[in-house]
Design a protein around this motif. Structure first.
Motif, PDB file in Angstrom:
ATOM      1  N   ARG A   1      35.149   0.142  13.315  1.00 21.85           N
ATOM      2  CA  ARG A   1      36.562   0.080  13.695  1.00 21.85           C
ATOM      3  C   ARG A   1      37.498   0.371  12.523  1.00 21.85           C
TER       4      ARG A   1
ATOM      5  N   ARG B   1      38.222   6.228  12.818  1.00 25.21           N
ATOM      6  CA  ARG B   1      39.102   6.712  13.889  1.00 25.21           C
ATOM      7  C   ARG B   1      39.688   8.077  13.542  1.00 25.21           C
TER       8      ARG B   1
ATOM      9  N   ARG C   1      39.403  -7.415  12.732  1.00 23.04           N
ATOM     10  CA  ARG C   1      40.060  -6.421  13.577  1.00 23.04           C
ATOM     11  C   ARG C   1      39.593  -5.011  13.246  1.00 23.04           C
ATOM     12  N   HIS C   2      39.442  -4.717  11.957  1.00 18.44           N
ATOM     13  CA  HIS C   2      39.007  -3.387  11.546  1.00 18.44           C
ATOM     14  C   HIS C   2      37.570  -3.420  11.030  1.00 18.44           C
TER      15      HIS C   2
ATOM     16  N   GLY D   1      33.725  -4.560  12.940  1.00 18.78           N
ATOM     17  CA  GLY D   1      32.843  -3.996  13.947  1.00 18.78           C
ATOM     18  C   GLY D   1      31.491  -3.652  13.373  1.00 18.78           C
TER      19      GLY D   1
END
Length: 275
Positions: free
Chosen positions: A46, A51, A116-117, A119
């Protein structure tokens, strides 16, 4: 043209430049290991750079300092996310180059997975412009960065390509398995004895073994998708067994705690050395 050193003792940090949707660049220092004519990396799924790569595979790369300051000219290339079945190639290449530092890094990523970032970790494959695939000597399996020959059958996922395991379990396998069952039992007994009241005791007797089992299945089991390297797995196993022994000792079962820990320690070390 500047060529990066491709030996295990080469550059330690690389500045990876990826591009946002508006075309602006973002620079991230990253570890990379050479494989064939390309490079492998390892990063949280993540993270922003993943991304950006998924949206735009065009990248630029340069050796850099720890803080990401480039040390040479930028070189252009393309990056992609490795399939899960090929991530092992990336971890092996990085472990060869960075040694135990990579095991610590992989453990840090695993512990930071809920962020959150964070994963699950993914492998990155990078090929720089102007680099051509190396010839594939007879008998060598092509890397994830090299096209497989037309007559090469697809590689199956997981350990099934090695064929069935021959023979029954060894005495060490049996001892390790029983020791793992004792670990769960130690958490259950310690949890039940650590609180007052039958309801709370029963809840802890179930919750602690389940928690230990989740950790084991996630990062330590032989077929775990995110299995840690040898050093990281040894550290987590020793932590689990030491915590279980400490729980037994804290609840008045010191002789059992000492016997459990003394018997488990050599089995844990032997099982990891055999990997």
């Amino acid at each position: 043209m500047i060529r990066f050193r491709a030996d295990p003792g080469g550059d330690q940090f690389y500045a990876l430049k990826t591009f946002r949707a508006d075309g602006s660049a973002a620079i991230t220092p990253i570890w990379l290991a050479p494989v064939g004519s390309g490079w492998f990396g390892y990063t949280p799924a993540r993270s922003w750079k993943v991304r950006r790569i998924e949206r735009n595979p065009q990248i630029e790369l340069a050796p850099c300092q720890f803080d990401g300051t480039p040390l040479s000219e930028w070189r252009r290339g393309r990056a992609g996310i490795l399939p899960t079945r090929l991530r092992g190639e990336a971890t092996r290449a990085l472990r060869r180059k960075y040694g135990r530092k990579f095991d610590v890094f992989a453990l840090t990523l695993a512990l930071g997975r809920p962020r959150r970032h964070g994963g699950p970790a993914v492998g990155l494959a990078i090929r720089l412009d102007g680099e051509t695939p190396e010839p594939n000597p007879a008998g060598r399996r092509p890397s994830a960065l090299e096209p497989a020959p037309a007559d090469t059958p697809p590689r199956p996922d997981g350990p099934s390509r090695r064929g069935p395991r021959r023979g029954g379990p060894s005495p060490l396998d049996v001892a390790v398995f029983l020791d793992e069952l004792l670990l769960l039992a130690a958490y259950a007994v310690g949890g039940a004895r650590s609180v007052d009241g039958p309801v709370a005791g029963v809840l802890l007797a179930f919750a602690l073994p389940i928690g230990a089992g989740l950790v084991w299945g996630r990062w330590l089991a032989p077929r775990a998708r995110h299995r840690l390297g040898r050093t990281g797995a040894l550290a987590v196993k020793l932590t689990l067994f030491t915590a279980a022994a400490g729980l037994l000792a804290a609840t008045g079962l010191s002789p059992w705690a000492i016997a459990f820990w003394a018997g488990s320690l050599p089995l844990v070390i032997a099982s990891e050395r055999r990997r």
